[in-house]
Design a protein around this motif. Sequence first.
Motif, PDB file in Angstrom:
ATOM      1  N   PRO A 144       0.840  -1.207   0.000  1.00 21.68           N
ATOM      2  CA  PRO A 144       0.000   0.000   0.000  1.00 21.68           C
ATOM      3  C   PRO A 144       0.872   1.254   0.000  1.00 21.68           C
ATOM      4  O   PRO A 144       1.995   1.246   0.502  1.00 21.68           O
ATOM      5  N   GLY A 145       0.359   2.313  -0.587  1.00 26.14           N
ATOM      6  CA  GLY A 145       1.048   3.597  -0.549  1.00 26.14           C
ATOM      7  C   GLY A 145       2.089   3.786  -1.630  1.00 26.14           C
ATOM      8  O   GLY A 145       2.786   4.797  -1.665  1.00 26.14           O
ATOM      9  N   ARG A 146       2.231   2.831  -2.541  1.00 23.83           N
ATOM     10  CA  ARG A 146       3.212   2.951  -3.623  1.00 23.83           C
ATOM     11  C   ARG A 146       2.712   3.866  -4.733  1.00 23.83           C
ATOM     12  O   ARG A 146       3.493   4.363  -5.537  1.00 23.83           O
ATOM     13  N   ALA A 147       1.387   4.026  -4.840  1.00 20.95           N
ATOM     14  CA  ALA A 147       0.825   4.852  -5.913  1.00 20.95           C
ATOM     15  C   ALA A 147      -0.406   5.571  -5.374  1.00 20.95           C
ATOM     16  O   ALA A 147      -1.000   5.159  -4.372  1.00 20.95           O
ATOM     17  N   VAL A 148      -0.769   6.654  -6.031  1.00 28.93           N
ATOM     18  CA  VAL A 148      -1.990   7.367  -5.683  1.00 28.93           C
ATOM     19  C   VAL A 148      -3.158   6.588  -6.292  1.00 28.93           C
ATOM     20  O   VAL A 148      -3.062   6.090  -7.414  1.00 28.93           O
ATOM     21  N   ALA A 149      -4.247   6.472  -5.536  1.00 32.08           N
ATOM     22  CA  ALA A 149      -5.406   5.743  -6.043  1.00 32.08           C
ATOM     23  C   ALA A 149      -5.908   6.386  -7.328  1.00 32.08           C
ATOM     24  O   ALA A 149      -6.050   7.608  -7.423  1.00 32.08           O
ATOM     25  N   ALA A 150      -6.159   5.536  -8.337  1.00 32.80           N
ATOM     26  CA  ALA A 150      -6.632   6.047  -9.623  1.00 32.80           C
ATOM     27  C   ALA A 150      -8.033   6.635  -9.467  1.00 32.80           C
ATOM     28  O   ALA A 150      -8.896   6.039  -8.829  1.00 32.80           O
TER      29      ALA A 150
END
Lengths: 308, 255
Positions: A144-150
């Motif tokens: 979790p937290g590797r990318a911003v939620a699309a």
Amino acid sequence: MTGIYVFSEDPRLAAELATTAAALADEVHVVCLGADASRTLTATGATSVVVLEAAGAPRPEAYVAALAGLMRDRGADLLLVGATVTGWEVGARVAALLDSALVSEASVITALPDGAWQAERVMYAGGAVQTETWSGPGVVTVAPGRAVAAAVPGSASPVEVVAVDVDTRVRVVSRTARVRSGVDLASAARVVCVGMGLAEPGDLALAGDLADALDAEVACTRPVAEDRGLLPTERYIGISGAHVHPDLYVGLGVSGQVQHTVGFRDAKVVVGINTNPAAPLFAVCDYAVVGDAHEIVPLLAAAVRARH
Amino acid sequence: MCFKWVAAEGELRVDPATRAVDASSARRKISDYDRNTIEAARVAAGSIGSELVGLTFGGPDARTGIKDALARGVDRAVHVVADEGARADGHVTAHVLAAQVRRLEDVDLVLCTEGASDTYAHETGPRLGELLGWPVVTNVRELTVEGRTLRAVRVLGADLETVECDLPALVTVVPEVAPAPIPGLRSVLGAAKKPSEQVPVADLGLPAGAVTARTTVTSFLGYVAARRRVVLADGAAQDKVDALVAGLAQDGVLR
């Protein structure tokens, strides 16, 4: 190339995975459990949302064979799974059923020009970084937290509901919240950490006083909690314990085994206080204070208070 | 129970310039949390009057680990010996372990640790359970066996989930599951009398695809922490403290 499938039992994490996948392939299919999850995931800009539906309310792990079957039927290249406790299990079991590669908690995923894949992951509790490649189907778990939620305004991905069989051999008896003392190390701005070099019962007061002066949380290494039982297990920092991101980490009598140091790798400033100048902690410190914590800590607490 | 023989991570040497990792001089050990798993498995086996078999897959040097596992409470040990130079990923390891578990008779329960000290990939246990076709229960911190039923408490983030399943089953455990006592002299001496077996991986009769790694490692580099390493070793304690507080104030990390 049939696109990337992403799965998480947590819809927020699934939305993050959709972002990661969209950077790697034009076609992204989000697999989720339940209609509620599908409603939020249709706004991610995904090519499609696939809802796996089964009677009752099975645990997410019960869908492993169904998920593997979906991958196989659709000829999916890559499955990204959210790296939660459930996701670790689901990812590894799907990989076993597909007889495919698995990369656990990849930090960087790359689509190579020849159709192969590459991913990086940490090894030895953060002591090393390994790059792996594979071709053919693969499963990659992503923390979790590797990318911003699309979130694509106006997007409404088509939803497909697939009725599946689930594995009910493991039965949930109960689920309860863990009894916690209310400490939230992960959001602490400052942490004072007790190691085995300062782990006599009387030493805790010393650490507590410094934490009070610094407005810090008291944490510890795993043996202090597990072997000595001096502090609750939720206060230990390390690979199997808490991961902290404070402005300041102060290690008292902490030797610095990598299983511990990986837990505060993102700290802004790291201070070590230890009698042993060869303590491994000193290699990953901003300030290495060589000396007896019994002597240094009270002076440090007083000096910090004098600034107030 | 399955255990892994690994390089001691604290003894890897990293060249700060090239980040190349030299593991040749690092001692080898049983993966730390596998020691807790051995103890949990010993207690579980004792509770149902079963024999505890320790199983490992690794190069010839893992033989030393067998002695340690026997001293820690394993009743007998099986070492599947990997071919020299062949790389095993989770795919290969799970296939090898599954084949060896099938060769043992009447296995009720297999315990693995949630992760190993080197890879910590949460991979081998669930893969192995799936290949055996058994129920899989992961991230367990308490387990009991009554009759043919396993009951386990899993750590799921902020929650504890209690589950049940019938045996045979595969369980992965976290170190909280049991302490890892240091074996006493009697246990160490007694270990020499316990049976152990070495099985070349070729004897398992696995197809080539099962023992060929699915992934290829293209790079393995040490992590070098970008820390300032200001050493405050000389002078009176008060001088060191003053220098430290001045530094921390300049860094803006004091409130």
